[in-house]
Enzyme design. Structure first.
Site, mmCIF file in Angstrom:
data_model
loop_
_atom_site.group_PDB
_atom_site.id
_atom_site.type_symbol
_atom_site.label_atom_id
_atom_site.label_comp_id
_atom_site.label_asym_id
_atom_site.label_seq_id
_atom_site.Cartn_x
_atom_site.Cartn_y
_atom_site.Cartn_z
ATOM 1 N N ASP A 16 -24.849 -25.798 22.772
ATOM 2 C CA ASP A 16 -24.355 -24.443 22.536
ATOM 3 C C ASP A 16 -24.318 -24.214 21.028
ATOM 4 O OD1 ASP A 16 -23.267 -21.884 23.370
ATOM 5 O OD2 ASP A 16 -21.383 -22.548 22.495
ATOM 6 N N SER A 17 -24.263 -22.947 20.639
ATOM 7 C CA SER A 17 -24.147 -22.645 19.215
ATOM 8 C C SER A 17 -22.769 -23.074 18.681
ATOM 9 C CB SER A 17 -24.368 -21.147 18.993
ATOM 10 O OG SER A 17 -23.477 -20.411 19.810
ATOM 11 N N TYR A 48 -25.032 -17.335 16.639
ATOM 12 C CA TYR A 48 -26.456 -17.099 16.870
ATOM 13 C C TYR A 48 -26.686 -15.631 17.264
ATOM 14 C CZ TYR A 48 -27.892 -22.095 17.116
ATOM 15 O OH TYR A 48 -28.200 -23.405 16.849
ATOM 16 N N GLY A 49 -25.666 -15.047 17.869
ATOM 17 C CA GLY A 49 -25.796 -13.723 18.489
ATOM 18 C C GLY A 49 -26.182 -12.600 17.544
ATOM 19 N N CYS A 79 -25.929 -21.928 25.861
ATOM 20 C CA CYS A 79 -25.805 -20.703 25.060
ATOM 21 C C CYS A 79 -26.715 -19.605 25.627
ATOM 22 C CB CYS A 79 -26.213 -21.040 23.621
ATOM 23 S SG CYS A 79 -26.176 -19.661 22.499
ATOM 24 N N ASN A 80 -26.114 -18.464 25.944
ATOM 25 C CA ASN A 80 -26.883 -17.343 26.500
ATOM 26 C C ASN A 80 -27.881 -16.800 25.477
ATOM 27 O OD1 ASN A 80 -25.383 -16.083 29.199
ATOM 28 N ND2 ASN A 80 -24.085 -17.353 27.926
ATOM 29 N N THR A 81 -27.446 -16.720 24.220
ATOM 30 C CA THR A 81 -28.304 -16.159 23.174
ATOM 31 C C THR A 81 -29.554 -17.028 23.019
ATOM 32 O OG1 THR A 81 -26.316 -15.350 22.071
ATOM 33 C CG2 THR A 81 -28.324 -15.412 20.762
ATOM 34 N N GLU A 163 -13.289 -17.924 18.668
ATOM 35 C CA GLU A 163 -13.443 -19.122 17.816
ATOM 36 C C GLU A 163 -12.235 -19.255 16.882
ATOM 37 O OE1 GLU A 163 -16.230 -21.481 17.056
ATOM 38 O OE2 GLU A 163 -17.104 -20.960 18.988
ATOM 39 N N CYS A 195 -22.084 -14.635 27.988
ATOM 40 C CA CYS A 195 -21.841 -15.341 26.730
ATOM 41 C C CYS A 195 -20.860 -16.468 27.034
ATOM 42 C CB CYS A 195 -21.263 -14.377 25.694
ATOM 43 S SG CYS A 195 -20.692 -15.192 24.207
ATOM 44 N N THR A 196 -21.157 -17.641 26.480
ATOM 45 C CA THR A 196 -20.345 -18.826 26.786
ATOM 46 C C THR A 196 -18.857 -18.662 26.480
ATOM 47 O OG1 THR A 196 -20.998 -19.595 24.595
ATOM 48 C CG2 THR A 196 -22.137 -20.564 26.485
ATOM 49 N N HIS A 197 -18.562 -17.801 25.519
ATOM 50 C CA HIS A 197 -17.168 -17.684 25.076
ATOM 51 C C HIS A 197 -16.293 -16.826 25.998
ATOM 52 C CE1 HIS A 197 -19.011 -19.271 21.527
ATOM 53 N NE2 HIS A 197 -17.855 -19.337 20.892
HETATM 54 N N1 DGL Z 1 -22.915 -19.204 22.561
HETATM 55 C C1 DGL Z 1 -23.321 -17.841 22.334
HETATM 56 C C2 DGL Z 1 -23.772 -17.202 23.660
HETATM 57 O O1 DGL Z 1 -23.499 -17.705 24.749
HETATM 58 C C3 DGL Z 1 -22.253 -17.010 21.670
HETATM 59 C C4 DGL Z 1 -21.908 -17.419 20.261
HETATM 60 C C5 DGL Z 1 -22.929 -17.085 19.228
HETATM 61 O O2 DGL Z 1 -23.165 -15.899 18.920
HETATM 62 O O3 DGL Z 1 -23.483 -18.038 18.684
HETATM 63 O O4 DGL Z 1 -24.405 -16.184 23.627
#
Ligand code: DGL
Length: 280
Positions: A16-17, A48-49, A79-81, A163, A195-197
């Site tokens: 994940d990011s 990353y988003g 990570c979805n992004t 975060e 999104c993971t968060h």
């Molecule tokens: N982990 C990213 C996601 O699931 C979110 C955090 C990021 O922007 O890096 O999209």
């Protein structure tokens, strides 16, 4: 850390990011506890988003390469992004050229399969700017169930708030309400937390959307899909072991990662190590 002769070492990598992927990893530990895992968070380069597709691909490729060199047979990009912007190129170009025996999976396909259910007419997706700009969920769901209307909304402020440990603050609830309002007005029947968060906000999201909107925890769906993938792919030679290992790696401050990570995971992390994954 990376293993010199690059052989697979019976490990599942989870990338994940940052810390958000722990919302998925938690379900792997619950449902598939007897496998060896490495969790890697690229906290130093989060978010990353907000980055360009080229940068997201480059960061993701570096993380994947690091995990493959560390002996992972299979990697789940939690990570979805990164799944939206980098996975396809990794699967279609990078892996066949460099690691044809290994596999890298993302989270969008299993979630799309779950939601492409004919009982839904209209569903919503929230995610980072980059995931929403890629239209990743809409495209995948439309492939499976073209009649479902998919409404997408980016929610960029939520990742930094989470975060920062601000998930329960009233300010976060207020921002969340604002993001969800248009989807609620559209009377969607299900909402994808893309999104993971976002699962850290699950109780509040459910409260805002009301009982007529299904909001499942993505980690549960992804873990179920991993179970079925492992059953169908014995050639990956991932074996259950007694005293399975867990390694937690971050590209940023390991103390901070451990402190927040243990809260997020709701369990102790034996050790968190800082690693360098990029040339720079
Ligand atoms: N982990 C990213 C996601 O699931 C979110 C955090 C990021 O922007 O890096 O999209």
């Amino acid at each position: 850390m990376p293993n010199k002769n690059n052989e697979a070492k019976n490990i599942i990598g989870v990338f994940d990011s940052g810390l958000g992927g722990l919302t998925v990893f938690k379900h792997f530990l619950d449902s598939l506890p007897d496998y060896n895992y490495i969790y890697l968070g690229d906290n130093a380069r989060l978010p990353y988003g907000e980055k360009s597709p080229e940068t997201i691909y480059e960061y993701t490729r570096e993380a994947v390469e690091f995990l493959l060199e560390s002996g992972c047979n299979l990697i789940i990009i939690a990570c979805n992004t990164a799944s939206a912007q980098a996975l396809r190129k990794i699967q279609q170009e990078y892996l066949p050229a460099h690691w044809p025996e290994r596999r890298v999976l993302g989270v969008i396909r299993p979630l799309a399969e779950h939601f492409a259910n004919p009982k839904f007419k209209k569903i919503g997706v929230i995610g980072t700017k980059s995931t929403i700009a890629a239209g990743a969920y809409r495209t995948e769901i439309k492939k499976l169930s073209p009649q479902i209307k998919v409404l997408e909304k980016n929610a960029p402020l939520l990742v930094p708030l989470i975060e920062e440990g601000w998930a329960k603050k009233p300010e976060t609830k207020m921002i969340l309400k604002k993001y969800l309002h248009p989807l609620k007005t559209e009377q969607i029947e299900a909402l994808i937390l893309g999104c993971t968060h976002y699962p850290f906000l699950l109780p509040e999201i459910k409260k805002i959307m009301g009982k007529n909107v299904e909001v499942p925890d993505p980690g549960e769906i992804i873990a179920a899909s991993l179970i079925s993938y492992l059953t169908k792919h014995p050639e990956l030679e991932l074996k259950k072991t007694k005293n399975a290992s867990r390694q937690y790696l971050t590209t940023d401050n390991p103390r901070l990662f451990k402190e927040l990570g243990e809260k997020f995971l709701n369990q102790k992390m034996s050790k968190v190590s800082q690693v360098k994954i990029s040339e720079l």
